[in-house]
Design an enzyme around this catalytic site. Structure first.
Site, mmCIF file in Angstrom:
data_model
loop_
_atom_site.group_PDB
_atom_site.id
_atom_site.type_symbol
_atom_site.label_atom_id
_atom_site.label_comp_id
_atom_site.label_asym_id
_atom_site.label_seq_id
_atom_site.Cartn_x
_atom_site.Cartn_y
_atom_site.Cartn_z
ATOM 1 N N TYR A 185 -1.554 0.011 10.187
ATOM 2 C CA TYR A 185 -1.883 -0.687 8.922
ATOM 3 C C TYR A 185 -0.606 -0.438 7.888
ATOM 4 C CZ TYR A 185 -3.499 -1.470 4.119
ATOM 5 O OH TYR A 185 -3.629 -1.629 2.989
ATOM 6 N N THR A 191 0.952 -1.158 -0.049
ATOM 7 C CA THR A 191 0.007 -0.040 -0.028
ATOM 8 C C THR A 191 1.016 1.224 0.120
ATOM 9 O OG1 THR A 191 -1.312 1.179 1.361
ATOM 10 C CG2 THR A 191 -0.121 -0.177 2.340
HETATM 11 C C1 UD1 Z 1 -6.474 4.962 0.823
HETATM 12 C C2 UD1 Z 1 -6.835 3.661 1.344
HETATM 13 C C3 UD1 Z 1 -5.808 3.068 2.117
HETATM 14 C C4 UD1 Z 1 -4.402 3.478 1.655
HETATM 15 C C5 UD1 Z 1 -4.276 4.830 1.291
HETATM 16 C C6 UD1 Z 1 -2.810 4.636 0.507
HETATM 17 C C7 UD1 Z 1 -9.168 3.316 1.353
HETATM 18 C C8 UD1 Z 1 -10.288 3.530 2.234
HETATM 19 N N1 UD1 Z 1 -8.089 3.688 1.825
HETATM 20 O O1 UD1 Z 1 -6.693 6.055 1.877
HETATM 21 O O2 UD1 Z 1 -6.064 2.064 2.708
HETATM 22 O O3 UD1 Z 1 -3.513 2.935 2.721
HETATM 23 O O4 UD1 Z 1 -5.032 5.277 0.309
HETATM 24 O O5 UD1 Z 1 -2.643 5.766 -0.002
HETATM 25 O O6 UD1 Z 1 -9.170 3.174 0.101
HETATM 26 N N2 UD1 Z 1 -12.740 11.827 1.954
HETATM 27 C C9 UD1 Z 1 -13.777 12.712 1.859
HETATM 28 N N3 UD1 Z 1 -14.917 12.428 2.206
HETATM 29 C C10 UD1 Z 1 -15.107 11.107 2.318
HETATM 30 C C11 UD1 Z 1 -13.986 10.090 2.236
HETATM 31 C C12 UD1 Z 1 -12.981 10.464 1.771
HETATM 32 O O7 UD1 Z 1 -13.545 14.031 1.842
HETATM 33 O O8 UD1 Z 1 -16.245 10.762 2.960
HETATM 34 C C13 UD1 Z 1 -11.237 12.288 1.026
HETATM 35 C C14 UD1 Z 1 -10.141 12.105 1.958
HETATM 36 O O9 UD1 Z 1 -9.963 13.068 2.949
HETATM 37 C C15 UD1 Z 1 -8.906 11.980 0.916
HETATM 38 C C16 UD1 Z 1 -9.800 11.269 -0.311
HETATM 39 O O10 UD1 Z 1 -11.007 11.746 0.035
HETATM 40 O O11 UD1 Z 1 -8.466 13.118 0.558
HETATM 41 C C17 UD1 Z 1 -9.677 9.831 -0.538
HETATM 42 O O12 UD1 Z 1 -9.990 9.279 0.927
HETATM 43 P P1 UD1 Z 1 -10.177 7.601 0.884
HETATM 44 O O13 UD1 Z 1 -10.996 7.145 -0.172
HETATM 45 O O14 UD1 Z 1 -10.790 7.347 2.476
HETATM 46 O O15 UD1 Z 1 -8.717 7.201 0.885
HETATM 47 P P2 UD1 Z 1 -7.312 7.359 1.490
HETATM 48 O O16 UD1 Z 1 -7.587 7.871 2.658
HETATM 49 O O17 UD1 Z 1 -6.541 8.215 0.408
#
Ligand code: UD1
Length: 326
Positions: A141, A117
């Site tokens: 993790y 990851t």
């Molecule tokens: C993802 C992975 C994680 C991995 C990481 C490596 C997932 C769930 N997590 O994390 O396992 O270790 O990449 O880089 O795939 N966001 C919002 N609103 C929401 C959800 C997310 O604003 O409801 C934003 C987050 O702040 C971030 C982006 O969207 O900026 C992506 O978030 P998310 O899909 O949770 O993935 P990561 O945190 O990047």
């Protein structure tokens, strides 16, 4: 030649199984079905329900199927849960990888592809991250995966195993033929949450932080289509079969989009003006995290076929609709 895919009934695992079967490979899946779904596997994949840390079981499977290659994806993957249950994560991700390696070495397995990851990089001081960036994970993790990477490299050196470690960036989307997708009920991934909001399953989407150092203030990530990622596993095995050297590779596209750009795409593709609200940043979220993915493209006969945000969203939406109908 039969390939063992651990965690093959999970979101990414099921797409890896499809990519291998589509390429004419023979596959055995080992999955404990704790988060995986039997229904996401095509009939031609054999499923063994069990624990990747169960040495007797794994030894038997390797022996009976004459397995020389393993794609190891079975893991726990939720960052915040790893913070409250670190020992559970170290056991599931690191301890069981060690057990698998021990049995694999004893059984004469010669090639391993491992699911790692971008979380191993922590909060890097640059937006575009290459594999040479010194890993500095900030949660259990990421550390559980980095320790596994080290074990794999050490075991490979000592026991003549060759490996490819893929460091996944943000995996999204669903099989273009609708055969698999992200089925985890409480998934927190942005793309899934945004699609569920468009379909009325959630009241709104929270944007976690709008004051990041990015052009529109929201976080930027490198969203890679799950089928392209799956295909990188197939390419990794091909590379190793040809005698290619062991590698650690970023798996992403090399460019990123912001949370607002993802929301715009969901609005465009679904035709729904999804409600959004501002929320505080999550702890440890970097401004931007983009794979320097040049090595993956150079080393393998791999080129992405689904590098298009609207396509990723359209296929994720179709999958959500399918889940709603089932
Ligand atoms: C993802 C992975 C994680 C991995 C990481 C490596 C997932 C769930 N997590 O994390 O396992 O270790 O990449 O880089 O795939 N966001 C919002 N609103 C929401 C959800 C997310 O604003 O409801 C934003 C987050 O702040 C971030 C982006 O969207 O900026 C992506 O978030 P998310 O899909 O949770 O993935 P990561 O945190 O990047």
């Amino acid at each position: 030649m039969t390939i063992l895919v651990t965690g093959g009934a999970g979101y990414i695992g099921a797409h890896v199984v499809l990519a291998l079967l589509d390429a004419g490979e023979d596959v055995v899946v080992l999955d404990d079905l704790s988060t995986g779904d039997r229904a996401s596997l095509p009939g031609s994949a054999r499923l063994v329900v069990g624990d990747v840390g169960d040495r007797d079981l794994v030894g038997r499977v390797l022996d009976e199927a004459g397995i020389a290659e393993i794609v190891h994806l079975a893991a726990k993957v939720i960052v915040p849960v790893s913070v409250v249950d670190p020992l559970g994560y170290y056991e599931a991700n690191t301890g069981k990888t060690r057990a698998l390696l021990e049995v694999a070495v004893a059984a004469g397995v010669s090639r391993l592809v491992f699911s790692s990851t971008a979380a191993v990089y922590g909060v890097p001081d640059t937006h575009l991250v290459s594999e040479d960036h010194v890993p500095a994970p900030i949660n259990p993790y990421g550390r559980s995966k980095l320790m596994s990477e080290w074990m794999i490299a050490d075991a490979a050196r000592a026991h003549g195993l060759s490996f490819v470690i893929l460091r996944y960036f943000n995996v999204a989307g669903a099989d273009p033929h609708g055969r698999a997708g992200q089925s985890t009920p409480d998934a927190t991934h942005l793309v899934k949450v945004a699609c569920q909001t468009a379909l009325g399953q959630r009241p709104h989407l929270a944007i976690y932080g709008n004051d990041f150092g990015t052009p529109d203030g929201t976080g930027i990530r490198d969203y890679v289509h799950v089928s392209d990622l799956a295909d990188a596993h197939r390419a990794a095995l091909g590379h190793l079969r040809e005698g290619g050297e062991s590698l650690v590779l970023n798996a992403g596209y090399g460019h990123g989009v912001s949370v607002r750009e993802v929301i715009d795409s969901v609005r465009r593709v679904s035709g729904v003006d999804i409600p959004v609200m501002s929320a505080p940043r999550r702890a440890g979220d970097p401004d931007a995290l983009i794979a320097d993915a040049s090595r993956l493209r150079q080393r393998f006969a791999w080129s992405p076929r689904h590098d298009d945000l609207d396509q990723i969203i359209a296929q994720a939406l179709s999958w959500e609709r399918r889940l709603m109908g089932s």
